[in-house]
Design a protein around this motif. Sequence first.
Motif, PDB file in Angstrom:
ATOM      1  N   ALA A 501       0.813  -1.216   0.000  1.00 44.30           N
ATOM      2  CA  ALA A 501       0.000   0.000   0.000  1.00 44.30           C
ATOM      3  C   ALA A 501       0.848   1.268   0.000  1.00 44.30           C
ATOM      4  O   ALA A 501       0.409   2.311  -0.480  1.00 44.30           O
ATOM      5  CB  ALA A 501      -0.940   0.000   1.206  1.00 44.30           C
ATOM      6  N   THR A 502       2.062   1.196   0.519  1.00 49.68           N
ATOM      7  CA  THR A 502       2.919   2.383   0.561  1.00 49.68           C
ATOM      8  C   THR A 502       3.521   2.722  -0.788  1.00 49.68           C
ATOM      9  O   THR A 502       4.125   3.794  -0.934  1.00 49.68           O
ATOM     10  CB  THR A 502       4.057   2.180   1.577  1.00 49.68           C
ATOM     11  N   LEU A 503       3.411   1.833  -1.788  1.00 48.29           N
ATOM     12  CA  LEU A 503       3.971   2.128  -3.103  1.00 48.29           C
ATOM     13  C   LEU A 503       3.326   3.354  -3.731  1.00 48.29           C
ATOM     14  O   LEU A 503       3.952   4.049  -4.543  1.00 48.29           O
ATOM     15  CB  LEU A 503       3.807   0.918  -4.024  1.00 48.29           C
ATOM     16  N   THR A 504       2.080   3.630  -3.373  1.00 42.44           N
ATOM     17  CA  THR A 504       1.415   4.822  -3.906  1.00 42.44           C
ATOM     18  C   THR A 504       2.183   6.080  -3.539  1.00 42.44           C
ATOM     19  O   THR A 504       2.256   7.024  -4.333  1.00 42.44           O
ATOM     20  CB  THR A 504      -0.018   4.900  -3.366  1.00 42.44           C
ATOM     21  N   ASP A 505       2.770   6.106  -2.346  1.00 41.99           N
ATOM     22  CA  ASP A 505       3.502   7.291  -1.910  1.00 41.99           C
ATOM     23  C   ASP A 505       4.840   7.433  -2.619  1.00 41.99           C
ATOM     24  O   ASP A 505       5.513   8.462  -2.447  1.00 41.99           O
ATOM     25  CB  ASP A 505       3.725   7.220  -0.398  1.00 41.99           C
ATOM     26  N   ARG A 506       5.247   6.434  -3.386  1.00 43.08           N
ATOM     27  CA  ARG A 506       6.494   6.516  -4.145  1.00 43.08           C
ATOM     28  C   ARG A 506       6.258   6.939  -5.587  1.00 43.08           C
ATOM     29  O   ARG A 506       7.197   6.981  -6.388  1.00 43.08           O
ATOM     30  CB  ARG A 506       7.211   5.148  -4.127  1.00 43.08           C
ATOM     31  N   THR A 507       5.030   7.256  -5.935  1.00 38.94           N
ATOM     32  CA  THR A 507       4.729   7.682  -7.299  1.00 38.94           C
ATOM     33  C   THR A 507       5.530   8.908  -7.726  1.00 38.94           C
ATOM     34  O   THR A 507       5.997   8.974  -8.870  1.00 38.94           O
ATOM     35  CB  THR A 507       3.223   7.944  -7.444  1.00 38.94           C
ATOM     36  N   PRO A 508       5.730   9.924  -6.854  1.00 40.71           N
ATOM     37  CA  PRO A 508       6.552  11.065  -7.289  1.00 40.71           C
ATOM     38  C   PRO A 508       7.951  10.662  -7.731  1.00 40.71           C
ATOM     39  O   PRO A 508       8.488  11.243  -8.681  1.00 40.71           O
ATOM     40  CB  PRO A 508       6.585  11.953  -6.036  1.00 40.71           C
ATOM     41  N   LEU A 509       8.547   9.670  -7.066  1.00 40.23           N
ATOM     42  CA  LEU A 509       9.874   9.218  -7.477  1.00 40.23           C
ATOM     43  C   LEU A 509       9.831   8.625  -8.878  1.00 40.23           C
ATOM     44  O   LEU A 509      10.692   8.934  -9.723  1.00 40.23           O
ATOM     45  CB  LEU A 509      10.385   8.167  -6.483  1.00 40.23           C
ATOM     46  N   VAL A 510       8.836   7.789  -9.149  1.00 39.51           N
ATOM     47  CA  VAL A 510       8.734   7.159 -10.471  1.00 39.51           C
ATOM     48  C   VAL A 510       8.514   8.221 -11.547  1.00 39.51           C
ATOM     49  O   VAL A 510       9.164   8.202 -12.607  1.00 39.51           O
ATOM     50  CB  VAL A 510       7.597   6.132 -10.479  1.00 39.51           C
ATOM     51  N   VAL A 511       7.612   9.170 -11.293  1.00 40.44           N
ATOM     52  CA  VAL A 511       7.337  10.204 -12.291  1.00 40.44           C
ATOM     53  C   VAL A 511       8.563  11.088 -12.504  1.00 40.44           C
ATOM     54  O   VAL A 511       8.883  11.468 -13.641  1.00 40.44           O
ATOM     55  CB  VAL A 511       6.115  11.044 -11.858  1.00 40.44           C
ATOM     56  N   ALA A 512       9.271  11.413 -11.429  1.00 42.83           N
ATOM     57  CA  ALA A 512      10.461  12.258 -11.559  1.00 42.83           C
ATOM     58  C   ALA A 512      11.543  11.568 -12.385  1.00 42.83           C
ATOM     59  O   ALA A 512      12.131  12.178 -13.299  1.00 42.83           O
ATOM     60  CB  ALA A 512      10.994  12.611 -10.172  1.00 42.83           C
ATOM     61  N   VAL A 513      11.812  10.312 -12.080  1.00 41.77           N
ATOM     62  CA  VAL A 513      12.839   9.583 -12.837  1.00 41.77           C
ATOM     63  C   VAL A 513      12.411   9.412 -14.289  1.00 41.77           C
ATOM     64  O   VAL A 513      13.210   9.610 -15.221  1.00 41.77           O
ATOM     65  CB  VAL A 513      13.114   8.217 -12.182  1.00 41.77           C
ATOM     66  N   LEU A 514      11.137   9.067 -14.513  1.00 41.01           N
ATOM     67  CA  LEU A 514      10.650   8.853 -15.870  1.00 41.01           C
ATOM     68  C   LEU A 514      10.709  10.131 -16.696  1.00 41.01           C
ATOM     69  O   LEU A 514      11.161  10.128 -17.849  1.00 41.01           O
ATOM     70  CB  LEU A 514       9.223   8.318 -15.816  1.00 41.01           C
ATOM     71  N   SER A 515      10.281  11.250 -16.117  1.00 33.61           N
ATOM     72  CA  SER A 515      10.279  12.509 -16.866  1.00 33.61           C
ATOM     73  C   SER A 515      11.698  13.011 -17.116  1.00 33.61           C
ATOM     74  O   SER A 515      12.006  13.503 -18.221  1.00 33.61           O
ATOM     75  CB  SER A 515       9.467  13.564 -16.113  1.00 33.61           C
ATOM     76  N   ALA A 516      12.588  12.910 -16.124  1.00 36.29           N
ATOM     77  CA  ALA A 516      13.964  13.358 -16.325  1.00 36.29           C
ATOM     78  C   ALA A 516      14.663  12.518 -17.394  1.00 36.29           C
ATOM     79  O   ALA A 516      15.365  13.057 -18.272  1.00 36.29           O
ATOM     80  CB  ALA A 516      14.731  13.298 -15.011  1.00 36.29           C
ATOM     81  N   THR A 517      14.474  11.212 -17.339  1.00 30.31           N
ATOM     82  CA  THR A 517      15.079  10.338 -18.346  1.00 30.31           C
ATOM     83  C   THR A 517      14.507  10.618 -19.729  1.00 30.31           C
ATOM     84  O   THR A 517      15.238  10.638 -20.735  1.00 30.31           O
ATOM     85  CB  THR A 517      14.862   8.867 -17.967  1.00 30.31           C
ATOM     86  N   THR A 518      13.200  10.845 -19.790  1.00 33.10           N
ATOM     87  CA  THR A 518      12.569  11.155 -21.072  1.00 33.10           C
ATOM     88  C   THR A 518      13.115  12.448 -21.652  1.00 33.10           C
ATOM     89  O   THR A 518      13.374  12.546 -22.864  1.00 33.10           O
ATOM     90  CB  THR A 518      11.051  11.253 -20.894  1.00 33.10           C
ATOM     91  N   LEU A 519      13.307  13.455 -20.810  1.00 37.55           N
ATOM     92  CA  LEU A 519      13.840  14.733 -21.295  1.00 37.55           C
ATOM     93  C   LEU A 519      15.255  14.569 -21.831  1.00 37.55           C
ATOM     94  O   LEU A 519      15.597  15.090 -22.910  1.00 37.55           O
ATOM     95  CB  LEU A 519      13.813  15.763 -20.163  1.00 37.55           C
ATOM     96  N   LEU A 520      16.097  13.831 -21.117  1.00 31.68           N
ATOM     97  CA  LEU A 520      17.486  13.648 -21.557  1.00 31.68           C
ATOM     98  C   LEU A 520      17.541  12.831 -22.854  1.00 31.68           C
ATOM     99  O   LEU A 520      18.240  13.214 -23.807  1.00 31.68           O
ATOM    100  CB  LEU A 520      18.288  12.957 -20.458  1.00 31.68           C
ATOM    101  N   LEU A 521      16.814  11.727 -22.897  1.00 31.21           N
ATOM    102  CA  LEU A 521      16.845  10.892 -24.093  1.00 31.21           C
ATOM    103  C   LEU A 521      16.198  11.584 -25.285  1.00 31.21           C
ATOM    104  O   LEU A 521      16.667  11.452 -26.426  1.00 31.21           O
ATOM    105  CB  LEU A 521      16.144   9.565 -23.817  1.00 31.21           C
TER     106      LEU A 521
END
Length: 780
Positions: A501-521
């Motif tokens: 249930a705590t994985l929901t609170d880690r969504t900002p980390l996933v979105v941050a890593v995904l967006s930063a990687t997408t911007l660089l690539l």
Amino acid sequence: MERAHERIAARAADEPAAQVTRAEPELELLVHGVGGTTPEKMLGDPRTVRITGDDTAAVFRRADHAEDAAAGPGQGPGNEPVQEAYVWCNLTSGDASRALWLFLLPFMVVNLAHWMRPAARGRTRTVRLYGLLVRLAALTLTVLLVSAACEVALDLVAWQCAGVAACADRHSWLGFLSPAASGDAWWSLPGRRLALAALVPTALTALLWYLSHRTWSAYESHRPMSRDPEPETDDRALARPGFWYGRRLVARLRAAHTAAGLLTVAAAVVTPAARYDRRPGGPAALDALGWLLAAALLGCAAAVVGVVCRRGRSENSLDQKLDRHLVHRLPLGALGLLLLTQLYAGWSRPGWRSAGRLPGDATFGALMLAQGALVVVLAVVAHDLYRRHPDPRAGMRGLGGPAVALLACALGGVMSGGVAQRVADWLDGTRALLDGPPVLLTWQASAIPPLVTVLLAVAAHLARRTARLTRTERAHVRHEHPGEPEDPSRTHSIAQARAMATLTDRTPLVVAVLSATTLLLGSAALAGALATGQPPEGAARRTYDLVQAVAETSQALGSWLVGVGFLLFVTWGRRAYKDASARRTIGILWDVGTFWPRAAHPFAPPCYAERAVPDLTWRMATWTRGTGGRLVLSGHSQGSVLAAAAAWQLTPSVRKRVALLTYGSPLERLYGRWFPAHFGPPALAALHGDVACWRNLHRRTDPIGGPVRLPGDCGPEVDHEPLRDPLAYGRTPQHPLPAPILGHSDYQADPAFAQERARLLARLHPDLPVQRPEPGAPMA
């Protein structure tokens, strides 16, 4: 079983609740959450009656309560509150055509970015700039989608394949467009092939306009209750009278985006012909006409951008005006220009032959560069808003909106590249006859394998963290059940549910890593395509062997992943079109993604809340006015968000007669963190002050709901301590069979639910003056 628990809990309620007089009518209005349900399940009775509403959304009662209501607005059987269920699931999971909404996913995501801005007070101009940047990014997505359709129909099919005899021979249906197969027939001229192929992206634009217009009639046309705006609603934007009535803005944006799509098609048709006419010795009359058409297209495009920039949302009052001249003339003007460009391109030009590919690299490169610049400026504006009033709970420190806008652009690029790549492979399986899609799309596909690798690394990190947290929770579970025989398997299941249930609170980390990687690539892909003019495999030929091997692997694997992903996307859409259960799954996605009005993109799936919130508001206002009774607004999951939005839309006098009971609620955990301007701490604290009383139930095993976390003394008053889940660790006289781990469901099965409802009714002041029903006012 649930009804028995409620009766026992009601009798066991505290003393103030037991002393409440039952002279006043009491109503509990239930609002379900994501995925929907049936009124029979919500009310716990197979016999239900629709009180008001239609087949799309309606209010139901038990049949016996409806019969009692016919005699007068009294209590239900057993002195319990009369229960009504508002069922709104058909707003998002209706007929089979809803499966087509899958292809509108990038539009829905960029529309979410509009509502994810940080909270700001007294920063009106900066807030308007934020909304303007998101609307411009949304406009580029429309142009990108139509450009992808033009790339497929005009470039790959009409220009390349029909112009190559071997490719046309592989596809007999292209014979009449092939100069070699048809003997230079009338339709085989390059300009006429382009004019005919332009019907495909034009039809796509018309389909988007039709879907937006049809859903506008079904959703945005439902007017909320008319009332005067309240002063000082900065912290309660959802309390503004016109918040859930965005028909004027949607109509303006629909006209602008439709015109933008038609102008994109016109530009794709006129550019090859104009380039040929400008060659030395070309026809002067056609050359001049090409320049005039280009100027007209630029002027109309400037008008489209002006319409998008000129006006945002109007929320302080019900804006019932429609810019009819603009709504009709702008798309018709763009359509007229498209017809002129088709006539111009179809003019006979002896000696004109199609070769190579159309200038798609420049188009897609300009779009990608514009989207990147808009996202960067949007991030600067969002950071400026956040630092004025920082909120430590806000997702990504206020940068959630720019990150989501970037992901919407990336998703649009992947879908566009996937369509182009699959069509190119279908037309030319050998990859030797055609030049294929633009180089930039190949670079974008090659960036997918590194992105997947990063996501797998993030998933592995979260899996390790969840495993560690599960081991920690085992000790807590054993401590919470002293004296009971330990069951290691049971302990592990409970601990794992809490950790997951705590994985929901880690969504900002996933979105941050995904967006930063997408911007660089994405930046690397754009730079590589512009610098080399070749796909990654060709650009790495003269480099180190390792670099060449990586480039070849990424290009091949990326093309395969894009193809497989696109095929799975289409397959899911086809399955959803035929399978009601699959449509229901897609409907759950839209329950979360389409809560917000279409403020940035008019082709996004429609906002169901523009129907649901007025429905709830009208029902609560008319019932309290007609009966003078007390009302508990009971919302589960997404239904709690609808309940909060509806409570804000009531007049202050009616709000004080309403108690709010939320359970499994994402109000703070998801909406407060990702939409801080509308559900941040100040807004939720204001909601607590607006309604008569509020109680929130949650579980530690719930992956969606959580505490509201109001500051100060308000927090414990609103948030109940976490409910036990499961209700019993082992077998007990009350639970002789193993109790399930409920997580996000069946909150009514907990005895605390009926207790808290009874306390809320007790806290509603029993001496409030009963308003006399107005003549003709609807009764219960």
